[in-house]
Design an enzyme around this catalytic site. Structure first.
Site, mmCIF file in Angstrom:
data_model
loop_
_atom_site.group_PDB
_atom_site.id
_atom_site.type_symbol
_atom_site.label_atom_id
_atom_site.label_comp_id
_atom_site.label_asym_id
_atom_site.label_seq_id
_atom_site.Cartn_x
_atom_site.Cartn_y
_atom_site.Cartn_z
ATOM 1 C CG ASP A 100 -0.204 -0.117 2.541
ATOM 2 O OD1 ASP A 100 1.036 -0.186 2.536
ATOM 3 O OD2 ASP A 100 -0.865 -0.167 3.601
ATOM 4 C CG HIS A 101 3.389 2.469 3.076
ATOM 5 N ND1 HIS A 101 2.326 1.777 3.586
ATOM 6 C CD2 HIS A 101 3.782 3.322 4.051
ATOM 7 C CE1 HIS A 101 2.088 2.198 4.828
ATOM 8 N NE2 HIS A 101 2.957 3.133 5.130
ATOM 9 C CG ASP A 165 2.102 1.407 9.282
ATOM 10 O OD1 ASP A 165 2.737 1.832 8.306
ATOM 11 O OD2 ASP A 165 1.200 2.063 9.843
ATOM 12 N NE ARG A 432 2.500 9.773 12.348
ATOM 13 C CZ ARG A 432 3.170 8.668 12.577
ATOM 14 N NH1 ARG A 432 3.978 8.192 11.666
ATOM 15 N NH2 ARG A 432 3.075 8.063 13.735
ATOM 16 C CB SER A 627 9.960 7.311 12.891
ATOM 17 O OG SER A 627 11.048 7.026 12.072
ATOM 18 N NE ARG A 629 13.337 6.192 9.549
ATOM 19 C CZ ARG A 629 13.341 7.518 9.496
ATOM 20 N NH1 ARG A 629 14.460 8.165 9.366
ATOM 21 N NH2 ARG A 629 12.208 8.181 9.567
HETATM 22 FE FE1 F3S Z 1 -0.763 4.522 4.948
HETATM 23 FE FE2 F3S Z 1 -1.027 6.908 5.909
HETATM 24 FE FE3 F3S Z 1 -2.068 4.929 7.080
HETATM 25 S S1 F3S Z 1 0.799 6.019 5.129
HETATM 26 S S2 F3S Z 1 -0.849 3.170 6.637
HETATM 27 S S3 F3S Z 1 -2.598 5.640 5.091
HETATM 28 S S4 F3S Z 1 -1.019 6.604 8.028
#
Ligand code: F3S
Length: 737
Positions: A100-101, A165, A432, A627, A629
């Site tokens: 997804d990212h 995550d 965020r 974060s 990491r």
């Molecule tokens: Fe993707 Fe944003 Fe959520 S990066 S996992 S939609 S916080």
């Protein structure tokens, strides 16, 4: 409780074990003899050994057995590479990977997905083949956002999930204890009373909580919602609240099991889980009289819609004060983009309510003034809103429907309407909004709010608009008030699963080859780190004596380097390049103790490594904050470091270092930090490492007498084995051999 109920509809053989959980819990109950919070109940019911586990709050490390693991595609790369280096034939816990990212928003869902599949082919091929090989469920690009898919398919009340995550806690909407990062030694209670109405939505609860607790207030804590107001929220609404608990630093957030969760389980084809949870319901909530370390109370009947930001998610302003605040702070008034979706707010309910507002405007002949973007949370949501008409509404409204993915939420946004550095405002239903997060432009003022307010502000195109009180002008010139949003929590006709985007692990996994090209610059197979040689480490140079703030961003910078997150050697070229060297006040310039030359930090470390010289880093307060990491711990280990010695550590980074076989040590006397010069040589008496005892460091100045400094550590017995074996993974591989 002794029934066999499957964890989900995708896997055979993984069951929900309420019987075992209940047995574990009675053992702990008889030991603690007090009412427990729901958070405690979930954790204790997952203890590896409830009889012998030390359970002293804030002191003991709990040894837990999670029910599941989930990874997104950006973090899964290194997680799987590390897993492979342990040499195990399959994962020990049921696991899924979600793509997804890495999908950039440009023109719209279909085209953007096609592009991403091309650009990231190497990574997707690796992940899909590794998942097939190691018995991991693989959700292909286009399937949706990890947290939405977990809620729709895998989360269950009382379960324990570990995810790679930070928004993993989203699964708390189904009563699951879902942890992305961090540890916890406190429980913060949030008591909800009253009932929401009108423009107020679940998002406003967490926006309000963020305002109260601030971005640091939840650190080291689990936030547990309870009280009569809970029953008025939908399961996905509860998910929204838990999701954004990450913004206050909470380890996770939780709601107790209730009928709304039951309804959601039933709607997502898991009625059997709902029924099973009902039989165990007493343990799926807090005990009467449970006490919280801190208690916040929110009356939903009085809660106003909020908008948080810019630049930080805890700057909370109620809508009635927002226009004023925008003016007073000179926030650019024009709304340049409205964005709904993301893992925080992309449920059917969110989409339906948003669509109802868009309809209300279109009835008066007006559409979105600002460019409007929608990221459906999953293929199932996309297909369902395509069937039920909301998607069409968004398109008529002038919106662009993007791929089912993170998109602009993670900065995957090819934004062209404003130049870098140009001040502008955008408003989203995301979680965020730190500087540059969405579009890489540090001057973008990003606000987070409910999808409802995003739609309303996009229609008006202005930050000073308050849909509760301000009228808009229709096409006919007449003024009107937008109708308050309405929308079903669950689709009447059930969910439409849409395209099949899941890849189950094959029966025959032996013949599967994991796809990693030896020439790749994005992926590199890892070899296990070497075990400790059993000796004290002597005469080591200090690679850098870092001064002041050294966050994980200073240790392993993000941005362009993220491309290499599956290639440890390549990404190590960013090691500590942001840290300030005390010797010269500069970043990325240190003196090589063997040649006397000034060079970049990674190059100097590589030179030491090639000469067989171990090295240490000296750091200041709260080293490794930011974060969580993992690369920030992997890189120093890869380039030959042995110890990081600081005044104090951020806890997650400290644990990450231990996991990689490094020694995170702190000055027993913080003032000793000042006695060390960047060109001193260091001995560390590793042979002294024992639980609860300090170890000795000998400092050998260039000119002057050697002296000793005491160093503390927080290693427990199993963690000492990590150091001895070279890493936590080596230890695991050894115990399974
Ligand atoms: Fe993707 Fe944003 Fe959520 S990066 S996992 S939609 S916080």
């Amino acid at each position: 409780l002794d029934r066999k109920v499957k964890q989900n509809n995708w896997e055979e053989g993984n069951f929900i074990n309420y019987k075992k959980m209940s047995e574990n819990l009675s053992v702990v109950r008889s030991r603690l003899n007090r009412p427990l919070t729901y958070a405690e109940k979930i954790l204790y019911s997952h203890l590896d050994n409830p009889h012998e586990q030390d359970i002293e709050r804030g002191v003991s490390y709990l040894r837990l057995r999670p029910d599941r693991v989930a990874c997104q595609d950006a973090t899964a790369q290194m997680a799987i590479l590390q897993f492979m280096s342990a040499g195990m034939p399959s994962v020990a816990n049921p696991t899924t990977v979600h793509c997804d990212h890495l999908i950039e928003a440009q023109i719209g869902g279909v085209k953007d997905l096609e592009r991403a599949v091309g650009i990231n082919k190497e990574v997707y091929d690796f992940l899909s083949s590794a998942c097939a090989k190691y018995n991991i469920g693989f959700w292909k690009p286009g399937s949706g956002i990890i947290h939405q898919i977990l809620l729709e398919n895998y989360a269950f009340p009382g379960g324990l999930l570990i995810g790679t995550d930070s928004h993993t806690p989203n699964a708390g909407g189904l009563g699951m204890c879902a942890i992305g990062v961090g540890g916890a030694d406190a429980v913060i209670g949030v008591k909800l009373t009253g009932q929401m109405s009108g423009w107020t939505s679940p998002k406003d609860i967490i926006l309000k909580v963020a305002g109260i607790l601030t971005v640091k207030g939840g650190t080291g804590a689990i936030v547990e919602y309870h009280g009569p107001g809970v029953d008025t929220l939908s399961a996905t609404g509860m998910g929204t609240i838990c999701n954004m608990g990450a913004e206050i630093g909470a380890t996770t957030s939780l709601f107790p099991f209730n009928d709304r969760m039951y309804d959601y389980l039933a709607a997502t084809k898991r009625k059997d889980i709902g029924d099973f949870s009902r039989t165990y319901a007493k343990e799926l909530r807090e005990d009467d009289g449970a006490e919280y370390d801190q208690l916040i109370e929110i009356n939903l009947s009085e809660l106003e819609p909020h908008i948080n930001g810019p630049f930080t998610p805890d700057l909370a302003t109620p809508i009635s004060k927002f226009a004023e605040a925008a003016k007073a702070n000179n926030w650019p008034d024009e709304v340049k983009a409205g964005l709904i979706g993301s893992c925080t707010n992309s449920s059917y309910e969110d989409m339906s309510r948003a669509a109802s507002i868009a309809q209300s405007a279109m009835k008066h002949g007006i559409k979105s003034k600002a460019p409007f973007f929608v990221t459906p949370g999953s293929e199932q949501i996309r297909a369902t809103i395509a069937r039920d008409g909301q998607l069409e509404t968004f398109e008529e409204f002038g919106g662009t429907v993007l791929a089912n993915a993170c998109g602009p939420c993670i900065g995957q946004w090819d934004r062209r309407d404003v130049k870098k550095g140009e001040a502008n405002s955008i408003i989203s239903s995301y979680n965020r909004n730190f500087t540059g997060r969405n579009d890489g432009n540090p001057a973008t003022h990003s606000f987070v709010t409910s999808p409802d307010l995003v739609v309303a502000m996009s229609i008006a195109g202005s930050l000073s608009f308050n849909p509760l009180t301000d009228k808009l002008k229709g096409k006919d010139g007449k003024e009107f008030l937008l109708e308050a949003p309405t929308g079903a929590g669950l689709p009447d006709r059930g969910y439409d699963p849409g395209n099949d985007t899941y890849q189950a692990p094959p029966q025959d996994r032996q013949s599967v080859q994991v796809a990693v090209a030896p020439t790749s610059d994005r992926l590199q197979v890892l070899s296990p780190f070497t075990a400790w040689d059993g000796k004290d480490a002597t005469d080591m140079p200090i690679l850098i004596k870092a001064q002041g703030k050294t966050t994980t961003d200073h240790i392993s910078m993000a941005g362009p380097w993220l491309k290499y997150r599956g290639h440890l050697d390549n990404i190590s070229n960013n090691m500590l390049i942001g840290a300030i060297n005390e010797a010269n006040g500069e970043a990325n310039k240190v003196k090589n103790s063997t040649t006397g030359e000034w060079d970049a930090v990674p190059a100097t470390a590589r030179d030491y490594k090639s000469k067989g010289i171990k090295w240490v880093v000296i750091g200041d307060w709260n080293y490794g904050e930011g974060s969580s990491r993992e690369h920030a711990a992997l890189e120093p280990r890869h380039l030959g470091g042995i110890a990081i010695i600081t005044r104090s550590f951020a806890r997650i980074h400290e644990t990450n270092l231990k996991k990689q076989g490094m020694l995170p040590l702190t000055f027993a006397e913080p003032a000793d930090y000042d006695k060390i010069k960047p060109d001193d040589k260091i001995d560390i008496k590793c042979t002294e490492l024992e639980v609860g005892k300090p170890i000795t460091m000998v400092v050998r100045p260039q000119d002057g007498k050697a002296f000793e400094v005491k160093l503390n550590h927080t290693f427990n017995a199993p963690q000492i084995e990590w150091f001895k074996n070279g890493s936590a993974l080596n230890t695991m591989a050894k115990s399974r051999a």
